[in-house]
Design an enzyme around this catalytic site. Structure first.
Site, mmCIF file in Angstrom:
data_model
loop_
_atom_site.group_PDB
_atom_site.id
_atom_site.type_symbol
_atom_site.label_atom_id
_atom_site.label_comp_id
_atom_site.label_asym_id
_atom_site.label_seq_id
_atom_site.Cartn_x
_atom_site.Cartn_y
_atom_site.Cartn_z
ATOM 1 N N THR A 14 0.819 -1.216 0.000
ATOM 2 C CA THR A 14 0.000 0.000 0.000
ATOM 3 C C THR A 14 0.851 1.263 0.000
ATOM 4 O OG1 THR A 14 -1.778 -1.104 1.171
ATOM 5 C CG2 THR A 14 -1.720 1.276 1.371
ATOM 6 N N ASP A 58 1.572 -6.531 -4.481
ATOM 7 C CA ASP A 58 0.725 -6.525 -3.297
ATOM 8 C C ASP A 58 1.215 -7.728 -2.492
ATOM 9 O OD1 ASP A 58 -1.519 -7.299 -1.570
ATOM 10 O OD2 ASP A 58 -2.612 -5.749 -2.646
ATOM 11 N N SER A 59 1.531 -7.537 -1.225
ATOM 12 C CA SER A 59 2.184 -8.621 -0.483
ATOM 13 C C SER A 59 1.276 -9.822 -0.260
ATOM 14 C CB SER A 59 2.748 -8.119 0.844
ATOM 15 O OG SER A 59 1.757 -8.047 1.835
ATOM 16 N N THR A 90 1.564 -4.653 4.158
ATOM 17 C CA THR A 90 1.359 -5.069 5.550
ATOM 18 C C THR A 90 0.785 -6.482 5.675
ATOM 19 O OG1 THR A 90 -0.847 -4.079 5.600
ATOM 20 C CG2 THR A 90 0.986 -2.700 6.346
ATOM 21 N N ASP A 91 0.065 -6.930 4.634
ATOM 22 C CA ASP A 91 -0.678 -8.190 4.798
ATOM 23 C C ASP A 91 0.212 -9.373 5.164
ATOM 24 O OD1 ASP A 91 -3.096 -6.987 4.418
ATOM 25 O OD2 ASP A 91 -3.293 -7.550 2.312
ATOM 26 N N THR A 161 2.747 -9.799 14.468
ATOM 27 C CA THR A 161 1.579 -10.288 13.743
ATOM 28 C C THR A 161 0.709 -9.087 13.393
ATOM 29 O OG1 THR A 161 -0.036 -12.081 13.770
ATOM 30 C CG2 THR A 161 0.074 -10.777 15.751
ATOM 31 N N GLN A 273 -4.566 -20.945 18.824
ATOM 32 C CA GLN A 273 -5.359 -19.923 18.133
ATOM 33 C C GLN A 273 -5.340 -18.609 18.913
ATOM 34 O OE1 GLN A 273 -9.294 -21.381 17.093
ATOM 35 N NE2 GLN A 273 -8.456 -23.288 16.292
ATOM 36 N N CYS A 274 -4.924 -18.677 20.176
ATOM 37 C CA CYS A 274 -4.840 -17.444 20.969
ATOM 38 C C CYS A 274 -3.640 -16.625 20.496
ATOM 39 C CB CYS A 274 -4.627 -17.771 22.448
ATOM 40 S SG CYS A 274 -5.949 -18.736 23.159
HETATM 41 N N1 ASP Z 1 -2.645 -5.645 0.473
HETATM 42 C C1 ASP Z 1 -1.590 -4.731 0.833
HETATM 43 C C2 ASP Z 1 -0.286 -5.502 0.849
HETATM 44 O O1 ASP Z 1 -0.081 -6.283 1.737
HETATM 45 C C3 ASP Z 1 -1.884 -4.151 2.154
HETATM 46 C C4 ASP Z 1 -0.855 -3.195 2.698
HETATM 47 O O2 ASP Z 1 0.216 -2.976 2.192
HETATM 48 O O3 ASP Z 1 -1.172 -2.596 3.736
HETATM 49 O O4 ASP Z 1 0.523 -5.325 -0.026
#
Ligand code: ASP
Length: 336
Positions: A14, A58-59, A90-91, A161, A273-274
């Site tokens: 992003t 896009d990650s 971020t993903d 995370t 899962q926690c």
């Molecule tokens: N979908 C985007 C990515 O991971 C989200 C981001 O960067 O915040 O590339």
């Protein structure tokens, strides 16, 4: 002291996107926009050289081969720079940061991964703040590890995370203290940082995309789904268990299936899962059979670190037995 020289690797995300009729997509002139931003602060910021990928992604599309590319690019330029900033979506940032920590073992310089929730050119973007802070931290001699810098926090990469899709504070490390809080000044948490090692010990194997599958227990999960997954003969399955590492045992067929898969060479890892806490297989009678079935508890490792570490250990050519043993051995601060 001479001005530090940071290598900035732009991989996509992003941070470098702009709105198009199809939604956010990589903007063509990101390099120019970024250099205008950083250039506007002149000598107040460390010097940098941008290594922009000409195919930013896009990650969500990242694979272990993308981790390998970034790891090798840092290793190839390691002696040219005092530290590195990796601009990333971020993903899957926490997966990449984890994998980088396993590739770049013995790191003696900062590798700071960052990105943003809102693109650099958009109103109210968090990108400038994150990128500039990351650049400053990448010049710090006190940091010698892979960390994520996001929203005024510095976090160990292999403990991180993504906890929010909408808040600016997108990341956290539920099982580890923050490495720094960045207010008017950055306040490093010295006792949480990795000590500077004697020498680098990079491991950059070919990532062959081992078949590592997630299996999340849900109430009433049909066993035929587990059976179908195990029939693929995965190299490892990460069992996303309940609480402290519990799995349903009312129907003995599940544990029998797991024991068979384990005996046939599939590495079975129990993760909770926690978000917070440690896996202790056998705290409850339901779940006690997992040790007998050959399941290894992931202790307090993040899901992302477990996945990346499994890929890394298989890429090194380890056998199932070696992977079971090495998985829970602390390599770079990923497990307590
Ligand atoms: N979908 C985007 C990515 O991971 C989200 C981001 O960067 O915040 O590339």
């Amino acid at each position: 002291m001479s001005r530090k020289h940071i290598g900035v690797i732009y991989t996509g995300g992003t941070v470098g996107m702009a709105m198009t009729p199809q939604g956010y997509a990589p903007m063509p002139d990101f390099a120019a926009v970024l250099s205008r931003l950083l250039g506007s602060h002149g000598e107040l910021l460390p010097r940098h050289t941008l290594h922009a990928y000409d195919d930013p992604i896009d990650s969500t599309n990242a694979t272990p081969l993308d981790w390998q590319r970034i790891g090798r690019d840092i290793a190839a330029r390691y002696h040219d720079h005092d530290g590195f900033v990796v601009l990333h979506g971020t993903d899957t940032m926490a997966y990449t940061a984890s994998a980088l920590s396993f590739m770049l073992q013995g790191l003696r310089k900062p590798v700071i991964v960052t990105g943003s929730q809102i693109p650099l050119g958009a109103p109210r973007s968090d990108a400038a703040q994150n990128v500039i802070t990351a650049l400053q931290l990448a010049a710090s001699e006190a940091i010698s590890e892979v960390a994520i810098c996001f929203a005024g926090r510095l976090l160990r990469g292999n403990r991180a995370t993504k906890v929010s899709a909408s808040r600016m504070e997108a990341f956290d490390t539920p099982n580890y203290p923050h490495l720094a809080e960045i207010g008017i000044e950055p306040r490093l948490n010295a006792s949480a940082l990795l000590p500077k090692p004697e020498r680098e010990n990079f491991q950059l194997p070919d990532y062959a995309e081992a078949l590592v599958l997630p299996l999340r227990f849900v109430p009433g999960l049909p066993l035929r789904a587990v059976e179908a997954m195990l029939a693929l003969k995965p190299q490892a399955v990460i069992l996303e268990c309940y609480g402290s590492g519990n799995a349903p045992d009312r129907d003995p067929a599940l544990l029998q299936m797991l024991a068979r898969a384990s005996a046939e060479g599939t590495v079975l890892v129990a993760r909770s899962q926690c978000l917070h806490g440690e896996v202790h297989i056998g705290t409850y009678a339901a779940g006690a059979g997992m040790t007998a079935a050959g399941v290894v508890g992931a202790r307090d490792m993040s899901y992302e670190a477990v996945f990346a570490k499994l890929q890394h250990l298989f890429a090194l050519g380890m056998t199932a037995g070696e992977v079971r043993r090495e998985l829970v051995r602390d390599v770079c601060g990923e497990v307590s």
